[in-house]
Write a protein that holds these residues in place. Structure first.
Motif, mmCIF file in Angstrom:
data_model
loop_
_atom_site.group_PDB
_atom_site.id
_atom_site.type_symbol
_atom_site.label_atom_id
_atom_site.label_comp_id
_atom_site.label_asym_id
_atom_site.label_seq_id
_atom_site.Cartn_x
_atom_site.Cartn_y
_atom_site.Cartn_z
ATOM 1 N N GLU A 129 20.421 6.109 -2.962
ATOM 2 C CA GLU A 129 19.888 7.475 -3.001
ATOM 3 C C GLU A 129 18.366 7.437 -2.879
ATOM 4 O O GLU A 129 17.687 6.691 -3.592
ATOM 5 N N VAL A 130 17.849 8.241 -1.961
ATOM 6 C CA VAL A 130 16.424 8.188 -1.640
ATOM 7 C C VAL A 130 15.548 8.509 -2.843
ATOM 8 O O VAL A 130 14.598 7.776 -3.149
ATOM 9 N N ASP A 131 15.826 9.593 -3.540
ATOM 10 C CA ASP A 131 14.950 10.029 -4.628
ATOM 11 C C ASP A 131 14.811 8.960 -5.708
ATOM 12 O O ASP A 131 13.706 8.695 -6.206
ATOM 13 N N ALA A 132 15.934 8.366 -6.091
ATOM 14 C CA ALA A 132 15.894 7.347 -7.140
ATOM 15 C C ALA A 132 15.099 6.127 -6.690
ATOM 16 O O ALA A 132 14.331 5.542 -7.472
ATOM 17 N N LEU A 133 15.263 5.752 -5.416
ATOM 18 C CA LEU A 133 14.554 4.587 -4.905
ATOM 19 C C LEU A 133 13.053 4.858 -4.819
ATOM 20 O O LEU A 133 12.230 4.000 -5.177
ATOM 21 N N VAL A 134 12.687 6.054 -4.363
ATOM 22 C CA VAL A 134 11.270 6.408 -4.299
ATOM 23 C C VAL A 134 10.644 6.351 -5.692
ATOM 24 O O VAL A 134 9.552 5.784 -5.878
ATOM 25 N N GLU A 135 11.301 6.906 -6.681
ATOM 26 C CA GLU A 135 10.742 6.947 -8.033
ATOM 27 C C GLU A 135 10.571 5.548 -8.606
ATOM 28 O O GLU A 135 9.530 5.233 -9.212
ATOM 29 N N SER A 136 11.570 4.692 -8.422
ATOM 30 C CA SER A 136 11.453 3.334 -8.978
ATOM 31 C C SER A 136 10.337 2.553 -8.295
ATOM 32 O O SER A 136 9.577 1.821 -8.953
ATOM 33 N N MET A 137 10.194 2.715 -6.977
ATOM 34 C CA MET A 137 9.143 2.003 -6.256
ATOM 35 C C MET A 137 7.750 2.528 -6.627
ATOM 36 O O MET A 137 6.792 1.765 -6.722
ATOM 37 N N LEU A 138 7.635 3.821 -6.828
ATOM 38 C CA LEU A 138 6.348 4.381 -7.261
ATOM 39 C C LEU A 138 5.963 3.859 -8.640
ATOM 40 O O LEU A 138 4.778 3.600 -8.914
ATOM 41 N N ASN A 139 6.953 3.702 -9.518
ATOM 42 C CA ASN A 139 6.676 3.151 -10.849
ATOM 43 C C ASN A 139 6.136 1.726 -10.737
ATOM 44 O O ASN A 139 5.196 1.343 -11.446
ATOM 45 N N TYR A 140 6.746 0.932 -9.861
ATOM 46 C CA TYR A 140 6.236 -0.420 -9.635
ATOM 47 C C TYR A 140 4.815 -0.363 -9.087
ATOM 48 O O TYR A 140 3.942 -1.139 -9.493
ATOM 49 N N ALA A 149 8.755 8.886 3.433
ATOM 50 C CA ALA A 149 9.051 8.948 4.870
ATOM 51 C C ALA A 149 9.659 7.643 5.365
ATOM 52 O O ALA A 149 10.636 7.649 6.147
ATOM 53 N N LYS A 150 9.113 6.529 4.915
ATOM 54 C CA LYS A 150 9.641 5.236 5.346
ATOM 55 C C LYS A 150 11.036 4.981 4.794
ATOM 56 O O LYS A 150 11.930 4.492 5.501
ATOM 57 N N LEU A 151 11.245 5.305 3.522
ATOM 58 C CA LEU A 151 12.552 5.042 2.917
ATOM 59 C C LEU A 151 13.633 5.947 3.484
ATOM 60 O O LEU A 151 14.785 5.523 3.648
ATOM 61 N N GLU A 152 13.302 7.174 3.790
ATOM 62 C CA GLU A 152 14.293 8.054 4.422
ATOM 63 C C GLU A 152 14.727 7.495 5.774
ATOM 64 O O GLU A 152 15.920 7.499 6.104
ATOM 65 N N ALA A 153 13.772 7.017 6.549
ATOM 66 C CA ALA A 153 14.094 6.429 7.850
ATOM 67 C C ALA A 153 14.906 5.143 7.689
ATOM 68 O O ALA A 153 15.892 4.919 8.397
ATOM 69 N N ARG A 157 0.812 -1.217 0.000
ATOM 70 C CA ARG A 157 0.000 0.000 0.000
ATOM 71 C C ARG A 157 0.853 1.278 0.000
ATOM 72 O O ARG A 157 0.413 2.320 -0.482
ATOM 73 N N ASP A 158 2.074 1.185 0.537
ATOM 74 C CA ASP A 158 2.955 2.354 0.571
ATOM 75 C C ASP A 158 3.462 2.725 -0.819
ATOM 76 O O ASP A 158 3.825 3.877 -1.059
ATOM 77 N N LEU A 159 3.493 1.764 -1.725
ATOM 78 C CA LEU A 159 3.930 2.049 -3.093
ATOM 79 C C LEU A 159 2.908 2.889 -3.848
ATOM 80 O O LEU A 159 3.193 3.381 -4.943
ATOM 81 N N LEU A 160 1.738 3.058 -3.262
ATOM 82 C CA LEU A 160 0.669 3.848 -3.893
ATOM 83 C C LEU A 160 0.531 5.233 -3.254
ATOM 84 O O LEU A 160 -0.380 5.981 -3.602
ATOM 85 N N ASP A 161 1.444 5.575 -2.327
ATOM 86 C CA ASP A 161 1.358 6.834 -1.589
ATOM 87 C C ASP A 161 2.765 7.415 -1.453
ATOM 88 O O ASP A 161 3.550 6.970 -0.625
ATOM 89 N N GLU A 162 3.088 8.408 -2.282
ATOM 90 C CA GLU A 162 4.461 8.929 -2.329
ATOM 91 C C GLU A 162 4.911 9.481 -0.979
ATOM 92 O O GLU A 162 6.061 9.268 -0.572
ATOM 93 N N GLU A 163 4.047 10.195 -0.279
ATOM 94 C CA GLU A 163 4.451 10.806 0.985
ATOM 95 C C GLU A 163 4.828 9.747 2.023
ATOM 96 O O GLU A 163 5.865 9.852 2.695
ATOM 97 N N ARG A 164 3.997 8.734 2.156
ATOM 98 C CA ARG A 164 4.287 7.665 3.117
ATOM 99 C C ARG A 164 5.525 6.887 2.702
ATOM 100 O O ARG A 164 6.357 6.519 3.544
ATOM 101 N N LEU A 165 5.651 6.604 1.406
ATOM 102 C CA LEU A 165 6.797 5.847 0.917
ATOM 103 C C LEU A 165 8.098 6.592 1.195
ATOM 104 O O LEU A 165 9.073 6.010 1.703
#
Length: 434
Positions: A186-197, A164-168, A154-162
């Motif tokens: 790198e956080v930004d790259a990981l967030v973007e790839s996970m959101l794409n998935y 926050a978790k990945l930064e931590a 469910r976090d992959l469908l919510d950029e803000e939650r994703l």
């Protein structure tokens, strides 16, 4: 029986995929409840006059039946990249034509790139003490789940939650990666790839726990598909030479969100011999020409890793333990055909230790188990090709005796016998849904 569980009774690789595929014909819903893409279920079916082989790592083995619903439960750890590869491959072959065929739990934990990296690095650092992990990130992902650090589907469908978790999480994971000599992520790259998935799998995501509960409550035929095997259970197996989830029947309840009282039957799957992948004690292992015969004839090479499997005689003492902790109501025996051509077949019925003490079940302490010597019962083998047999009574006398002895020792009825890799090469003694 409406809700049935299929459990590996050995160290995994028992042929659960074929058995689940067969039973799916009578089921409405098939649910995978634990493990990750360290599992590999191989299906061999005839389609359009051609024999096709399909290997699945995450999606339940019932997916080849287009009218059924397959569920990935919240007890599974999910690698979205591997999942999408499976979805694409199935769609290309015409097996997954409707989104409604697959439901992914929004509460399943996601395997991240740092899980895979840490899995490989930790195993490498152990040197000779390695346990034989597949390096897919399964263990580190379950660690984060227990440590309350999970990234859920469910976090992959919510950029803000994703984010926050990945930064931590990366604040800790990058320290570990750098300690192992790897570059930080790198956080930004990981967030973007996970959101794409997340965007790609969103059509399949939902409340799987409630769906499964509703299906069972309505009396629909539900089949729960286990991965790995009993002796690899994190709590009931030969720790630390185990996987990171509960592979036994009790894992269904927490992995799929149903109550124990809703389970109607548990079928254990065992080969007519025994195999193991990776390190750890294996009392009946054969390092000789018979072991090689089992490996070659049974094609005992991992469907996930390609690694050759260690092979040995069937261990009925270990199966006795598996029957006890799982509550088997039936037993499916696979690869009986592989024993054809062996003059004398052995069944391990117990063990002795160096002091002469006897064991009727294997101790789960590997340091003790590796000192034990198996006690064998010998039965006559057979030479006939049995791949064309479809009725138990038409098996050679020696093969029927082997099955009868196994059934007597375990006090569990044999409900199915596999005599070849194809779907049709099966003797159904008792249909678990009738």
């Amino acid at each position: 029986m409406a809700a049935n569980v299929v459990i590996g009774a050995q160290w995994g690789d028992e042929g659960k995929g074929k058995v689940v595929d067969l039973y799916t014909e009578f089921a409405d819903v098939v649910v995978r409840f634990q493990g990750g893409n360290n599992a590999g279920h191989t299906l061999v079916v005839e389609r359009d006059g051609e024999v096709q082989k399909t290997v699945l790592h995450l999606i339940p083995s019932g997916i080849l039946h287009g009218s059924k619903t397959c569920v990935i439960g919240q007890g599974v750890v999910l690698d979205p990249e591997v999942l999408l590869q499976e979805i694409d491959a199935l769609r290309e072959r015409g097996f997954l034509e409707r989104d409604e065929q697959l439901l992914i739990s929004e509460d399943a934990s996601v395997i991240m790139p740092y899980h895979r990296l840490l899995d490989i690095l930790r195993e490498k650092a152990k040197g000779d003490d390695k346990i034989g992990t597949t390096g897919r990130g399964i263990g580190p992902c379950y660690e984060d789940k227990v440590g309350r650090r999970s990234v859920f589907v469910r976090d992959l469908l919510d950029e803000e939650r994703l984010r926050a978790k990945l930064e931590a999480n990366l604040a800790e994971k990058n320290v570990l990666l750098e300690w192992h000599g790897e570059d930080a992520l790198e956080v930004d790259a990981l967030v973007e790839s996970m959101l794409n998935y997340g965007r790609r799998i969103e059509p399949f995501v939902g409340d799987a726990n409630r769906f499964v509960y509703d299906q069972v409550s309505r009396g629909r035929n539900v089949l729960f598909e286990g991965a790995q095997g009993t002796l690899l259970d994190i709590g009931l197996g030969t720790y630390p030479f185990v996987t990171s989830s509960h592979t036994t029947s009790g894992g269904v309840c927490v992995g799929a969100g149903i109550a124990p009282s809703q389970i109607d039957g548990v079928t254990g799957i065992t080969k007519a011999y025994c195999t193991r992948v990776g390190a750890g004690p294996f009392p009946t292992e054969l390092d000789d020409e018979i072991g090689q015969h089992l490996r070659d004839t049974g094609n005992e090479y991992g469907s996930t890793t390609g690694r050759p499997r260690r092979c040995g005689w069937i261990d009925a003492a270990a199966l006795r333990y598996a029957a006890r902790v799982n509550g088997f109501t039936g037993l499916a025996v696979t690869k009986l055909d592989v024993l054809s051509g062996i003059d004398t077949v052995k069944i391990c019925v117990g063990y002795t230790d160096p002091d002469g003490n006897e064991y009727d079940e294997p101790p789960m302490d590997p340091q003790v188990l590796e000192t034990l010597v198996p006690v064998y019962e010998e039965v006559a083998g057979w030479s006939e090709d049995i791949s064309g047999v479809r009725v138990r009574d038409e098996l050679p006398h020696e093969a029927k005796h082997f099955l009868s002895r196994l059934q007597t020792i375990l006090e569990v009825p044999i409900t199915l016998v596999s005599v070849g890799p194809k779907r049709a090469e099966t003797i159904v003694v008792q249909n678990i849904y009738r």
